[in-house]
Scaffold this motif. Structure first.
Motif, PDB file in Angstrom:
ATOM      1  N   ARG A 140     -28.898  20.399  32.867  1.00 18.47           N
ATOM      2  CA  ARG A 140     -28.530  20.210  31.460  1.00 18.47           C
ATOM      3  C   ARG A 140     -29.711  20.508  30.541  1.00 18.47           C
ATOM      4  O   ARG A 140     -29.523  20.980  29.429  1.00 18.47           O
ATOM      5  N   GLY A 141     -30.913  20.197  30.991  1.00 18.38           N
ATOM      6  CA  GLY A 141     -32.093  20.387  30.143  1.00 18.38           C
ATOM      7  C   GLY A 141     -32.777  21.721  30.310  1.00 18.38           C
ATOM      8  O   GLY A 141     -33.815  21.958  29.685  1.00 18.38           O
ATOM      9  N   THR A 185     -20.167  20.454  33.269  1.00 18.47           N
ATOM     10  CA  THR A 185     -21.461  19.798  33.162  1.00 18.47           C
ATOM     11  C   THR A 185     -22.558  20.543  33.912  1.00 18.47           C
ATOM     12  O   THR A 185     -23.714  20.195  33.792  1.00 18.47           O
ATOM     13  N   SER A 186     -22.195  21.567  34.700  1.00 12.09           N
ATOM     14  CA  SER A 186     -23.234  22.314  35.396  1.00 12.09           C
ATOM     15  C   SER A 186     -23.885  23.354  34.488  1.00 12.09           C
ATOM     16  O   SER A 186     -24.858  23.971  34.855  1.00 12.09           O
ATOM     17  N   VAL A 187     -23.342  23.561  33.323  1.00 11.19           N
ATOM     18  CA  VAL A 187     -23.890  24.528  32.378  1.00 11.19           C
ATOM     19  C   VAL A 187     -25.016  23.863  31.599  1.00 11.19           C
ATOM     20  O   VAL A 187     -24.899  22.735  31.152  1.00 11.19           O
ATOM     21  N   SER A 188     -26.120  24.589  31.422  1.00  4.26           N
ATOM     22  CA  SER A 188     -27.234  24.013  30.678  1.00  4.26           C
ATOM     23  C   SER A 188     -26.850  23.844  29.210  1.00  4.26           C
ATOM     24  O   SER A 188     -25.939  24.491  28.702  1.00  4.26           O
ATOM     25  N   PHE A 189     -27.564  22.970  28.556  1.00  2.00           N
ATOM     26  CA  PHE A 189     -27.306  22.696  27.141  1.00  2.00           C
ATOM     27  C   PHE A 189     -27.426  23.966  26.309  1.00  2.00           C
ATOM     28  O   PHE A 189     -26.562  24.269  25.498  1.00  2.00           O
ATOM     29  N   TYR A 207     -32.013  11.559  25.399  1.00  3.09           N
ATOM     30  CA  TYR A 207     -30.675  12.030  25.037  1.00  3.09           C
ATOM     31  C   TYR A 207     -29.923  12.496  26.283  1.00  3.09           C
ATOM     32  O   TYR A 207     -28.757  12.143  26.489  1.00  3.09           O
ATOM     33  N   LEU A 208     -30.585  13.286  27.117  1.00  5.95           N
ATOM     34  CA  LEU A 208     -29.929  13.804  28.317  1.00  5.95           C
ATOM     35  C   LEU A 208     -29.601  12.692  29.307  1.00  5.95           C
ATOM     36  O   LEU A 208     -28.556  12.743  29.974  1.00  5.95           O
ATOM     37  N   PHE A 240     -37.641  27.079  23.364  1.00  6.35           N
ATOM     38  CA  PHE A 240     -36.736  26.512  22.371  1.00  6.35           C
ATOM     39  C   PHE A 240     -37.455  25.467  21.525  1.00  6.35           C
ATOM     40  O   PHE A 240     -37.316  25.433  20.309  1.00  6.35           O
ATOM     41  N   ARG A 241     -38.227  24.651  22.178  1.00 11.84           N
ATOM     42  CA  ARG A 241     -38.995  23.615  21.483  1.00 11.84           C
ATOM     43  C   ARG A 241     -39.911  24.243  20.440  1.00 11.84           C
ATOM     44  O   ARG A 241     -39.971  23.790  19.297  1.00 11.84           O
ATOM     45  N   ALA A 242     -40.610  25.307  20.824  1.00 10.91           N
ATOM     46  CA  ALA A 242     -41.518  25.996  19.896  1.00 10.91           C
ATOM     47  C   ALA A 242     -40.734  26.679  18.775  1.00 10.91           C
ATOM     48  O   ALA A 242     -41.150  26.647  17.611  1.00 10.91           O
TER      49      ALA A 242
END
Length: 193
Positions: A187-188, A3-7, A132-133, A72-74
């Protein structure tokens, strides 16, 4: 999965079905909601959503989040706009645009990072991803830790009030907030900047 890895880091390995399943679970509702605004039928919404996520999957190795925030959003917004435009071209359709505007102008606005529509996409994206997160990290914390975080960070109660309500120290309230926010940030990372 650690869980320490980002999404986004978890997606680097395209064989990680769990990570890609979470991507589909996170982004399908957001994309469908946007498509609904364009008057897309249920079948079109499913087809376009699948196309957007297929392009993300196929092209993810090309994605670079550095150095700009919100990359990423863009990137996702651009893919969604392109897939939407391509879908309507293939079907020879011109759905009504938001606010009665021309469909081509709407797609152009989605592709323009400075437009009001892009700003709206960014706000809705961030709100959606945060929710979501929050749901994703919730099981990693005890009920008391989560309650302290929720009451203090989300509900806006003072640390003293939360301390009294939950029967914990004020310091424990701050520690709970710090632990949950740290997990959310990790995570985010790259999704919300």
């Amino acid at each position: 999965m650690d869980t320490s890895v980002s999404f986004l880091d978890s997606l680097q390995y395209t064989s990680d079905e769990e990570a890609w399943g979470r991507l589909v679970g996170m982004y399908s509702p957001l994309i469908r909601g946007w498509l609904k605004r364009y008057g897309a039928s249920l079948d079109d919404m499913e087809d376009i959503t699948q196309e957007v996520l297929t392009v993300v999957f196929r092209r993810f190795p090309e994605f670079r989040r550095e150095p700009r925030p919100g990359a990423f959003r863009a990137w996702l917004r651009t893919i969604a706009a392109n897939c939407l435009r391509d879908h309507w071209r293939k079907k020879n359709k011109q759905p009504p645009g938001i606010g009665g505007s021309d469909f081509g102008q709407v797609v152009a606005q989605l592709q323009d990072p400075e437009s009001g529509l892009s700003a709206q996409w960014n706000r809705e994206h961030d709100r959606h991803v945060i929710q979501y997160l929050l749901q994703e990290v919730r099981p990693a914390f005890t009920e008391k830790t989560w309650s302290a975080f929720q009451r203090f960070a989300l509900d806006g109660l003072s640390a003293d009030d939360v301390s009294q309500e939950l029967g914990i120290s004020v310091n424990a309230v701050f520690v709970a907030k710090s632990r949950v926010l740290s997990r959310l940030r990790q995570r985010g990372l790259g999704l919300i900047d």
